[in-house]
Design a protein around this motif. Structure first.
Motif, PDB file in Angstrom:
ATOM      1  N   PRO A 295       0.827  -1.206   0.000  1.00 35.84           N
ATOM      2  CA  PRO A 295       0.000   0.000   0.000  1.00 35.84           C
ATOM      3  C   PRO A 295       0.865   1.262   0.000  1.00 35.84           C
ATOM      4  O   PRO A 295       1.361   1.674   1.054  1.00 35.84           O
ATOM      5  N   ILE A 296       1.051   1.840  -1.161  1.00 32.70           N
ATOM      6  CA  ILE A 296       1.872   3.052  -1.257  1.00 32.70           C
ATOM      7  C   ILE A 296       1.124   4.201  -0.581  1.00 32.70           C
ATOM      8  O   ILE A 296      -0.015   4.508  -0.936  1.00 32.70           O
ATOM      9  N   SER A 344       0.016   4.811  -8.577  1.00 30.82           N
ATOM     10  CA  SER A 344      -1.277   5.165  -7.950  1.00 30.82           C
ATOM     11  C   SER A 344      -2.190   3.957  -7.848  1.00 30.82           C
ATOM     12  O   SER A 344      -3.030   3.884  -6.966  1.00 30.82           O
ATOM     13  N   LYS A 345      -1.995   3.006  -8.740  1.00 32.43           N
ATOM     14  CA  LYS A 345      -2.840   1.806  -8.663  1.00 32.43           C
ATOM     15  C   LYS A 345      -2.563   1.017  -7.385  1.00 32.43           C
ATOM     16  O   LYS A 345      -3.366   0.216  -6.949  1.00 32.43           O
ATOM     17  N   PHE A 346      -1.360   1.224  -6.840  1.00 29.57           N
ATOM     18  CA  PHE A 346      -1.002   0.523  -5.604  1.00 29.57           C
ATOM     19  C   PHE A 346      -1.326   1.347  -4.367  1.00 29.57           C
ATOM     20  O   PHE A 346      -1.255   0.840  -3.266  1.00 29.57           O
ATOM     21  N   ALA A 347      -1.661   2.614  -4.585  1.00 31.17           N
ATOM     22  CA  ALA A 347      -1.864   3.503  -3.437  1.00 31.17           C
ATOM     23  C   ALA A 347      -2.978   2.973  -2.547  1.00 31.17           C
ATOM     24  O   ALA A 347      -4.089   2.720  -3.002  1.00 31.17           O
ATOM     25  N   GLY A 348      -2.620   2.766  -1.300  1.00 26.22           N
ATOM     26  CA  GLY A 348      -3.616   2.331  -0.327  1.00 26.22           C
ATOM     27  C   GLY A 348      -4.077   0.900  -0.490  1.00 26.22           C
ATOM     28  O   GLY A 348      -4.871   0.398   0.286  1.00 26.22           O
TER      29      GLY A 348
END
Ligand SMILES: NC(=O)c1ccc[n+]([C@@H]2O[C@H](COP(=O)([O-])OP(=O)(O)OC[C@H]3O[C@@H](n4cnc5c(N)ncnc54)[C@H](O)[C@@H]3O)[C@@H](O)[C@H]2O)c1
Ligand SMILES: [Zn+2]
Length: 351
Positions: A295-296, A344-348
């Motif tokens: 989760p970035i 951003s696809k990995f964000a959170g």
């Protein structure tokens, strides 16, 4: 006036990599074995029962990546002086990649360089760290920033040592095996899809294939001027993850697994690789319970961290992106927006 000093030389640093039960090792001179308490407790007796040398000294340093530093090197060198090792003495690095990297580095420094052997005892070190002569330590500026190329005289890989390896450490080694297959060896990747490394003789075969693959790359590009950099596949992202989590959440191989998934996503985004191939790689990693996502927290910060990685020369970031399984592209021309879109696809996203 100019005086030339002509030192053109042909150096033969070739060495054998034995895979199989540890054979008897005989040495005329003094031998120092570098290890840590965990490996010593589990396997030192086995090593000593195979080692025939004039004098054997055991040098033990604490277990852990946090001890891969100058202080430990200093300690090891001091013990080597205490034991009056000379230029004809031999150092044996007996342990995982941390011991291997420090053993090799100590050997490169002592008396301006003595011979050493790698006897790796983790899967990661058997398939990756023990082969290729990169040695070194970490400092506060980053991992492996200080070191030397110093090839071992031989590598002895005995898969029997892996019987005591915790399963997470096993998975971390598998990640580097998958890395070798995806970067350079498509038939080996297909074999990995069809075979479970925990069954029968599969592991020994996979170690052999991974080592063959790495040896082939090192032979062509020992000092990492080009091709060898492809073995950093997954590492550009992985290093940032390791850093952000202060080396405490994931093992190195685990963050490389996540990094490979991220690199694949970027390769798909840029149109290099198909989603189907990316899914195949993910499926193999998943089988070994490797984490596949991270989760970035802050995409911009994560992106900026690429520039702190030593493998990124100055203002560019080098990515190793698969074009297809078995073939990668080393590129520093991916534009920032595309990279950030992938991040951003990995964000959170939890793993
Ligand atoms: N030189 C290279 O080309 C290269 C390549 C990849 C990684 N590395 C380096 O390797 C290091 C990581 O290596 P690693 O993953 O082997 O970590 P490690 O050396 O820390 O070993 C992992 C853990 O397993 C323990 N262990 C070792 N052998 C065991 C056994 N047989 N049974 C049970 N426990 C055992 C160790 O004591 C340690 O606690 C990193 O420092 C990395 O930078 C170097
Ligand atoms: Zn690695």
């Amino acid at each position: 006036m100019t005086i030339n000093i002509n030192l053109k030389r042909v150096v033969d640093d070739s060495y054998p990599i034995h895979i199989g039960p540890l054979p008897e090792i005989t040495y005329e001179g003094k031998v120092a074995v570098l290890t840590n308490p965990k490996v010593a407790g589990l396997h030192l007796q086995t090593l000593l029962s195979r080692l025939k040398a004039k004098e054997v000294y055991i040098i033990t340093i604490p277990d852990g990546e946090q001890y891969k530093n100058w202080e430990s090197i200093e300690f090891v060198l001091e013990r080597m002086f205490d034991h009056r090792l000379n230029r004809h003495s031999l150092l044996i690095a007996f342990g995982g990649g941390v011991i291997g990297d420090m053993g090799g580095f100590s050997a490169s420094l002592y008396n301006r360089g003595i011979d050493f052997l790698q006897i790796p005892t983790t899967l990661l070190s058997q398939v990756d760290a023990s082969v290729g002569g990169k040695t070194g330590i970490n400092n506060r500026f980053g991992k492996n920033l200080i070191g030397a190329f110093h090839q071992p005289r031989a590598v002895y890989i005995d898969p029997a040592f892996l019987a005591t390896l915790p399963s997470r450490e096993f998975g971390a080694g598998v990640a580097e095996i998958v890395k070798m297959a995806v970067t350079f060896n498509a038939p080996f990747f297909e074999w990995l899809e069809q075979n479970d490394l925990r069954e029968g003789d599969n592991l020994a075969y996979a170690i052999q294939k991974a080592v063959e693959t790495k040896a082939g790359v090192v032979e062509k590009d020992e000092k990492e001027h080009g091709l060898r950099a492809a073995l950093n596949y997954g590492h550009t992202f992985g290093h940032v993850i390791e850093n952000e989590t202060r080396y405490s959440t994931y093992l190195h191989g685990e963050s490389v697994a996540i990094g490979m998934v991220m690199a694949n996503d970027l390769a798909c985004e840029t149109g290099l690789m198909s989603r189907e191939e990316a899914a195949r790689i993910k499926a193999v990693l998943a089988r070994y319970d490797l984490p596949l996502s991270y989760p970035i927290g802050d995409v911009e910060r994560f992106y900026q961290a690429f520039f702190l990685d030593k493998k990124s020369a100055d203002s560019t970031v080098t990515f190793i992106l698969p074009k297809s399984i078995g073939s990668v592209e080393i590129t520093d021309t991916v534009d920032a927006n595309t990279v950030k879109k992938t991040l951003s696809k990995f964000a959170g996203r939890a793993s």
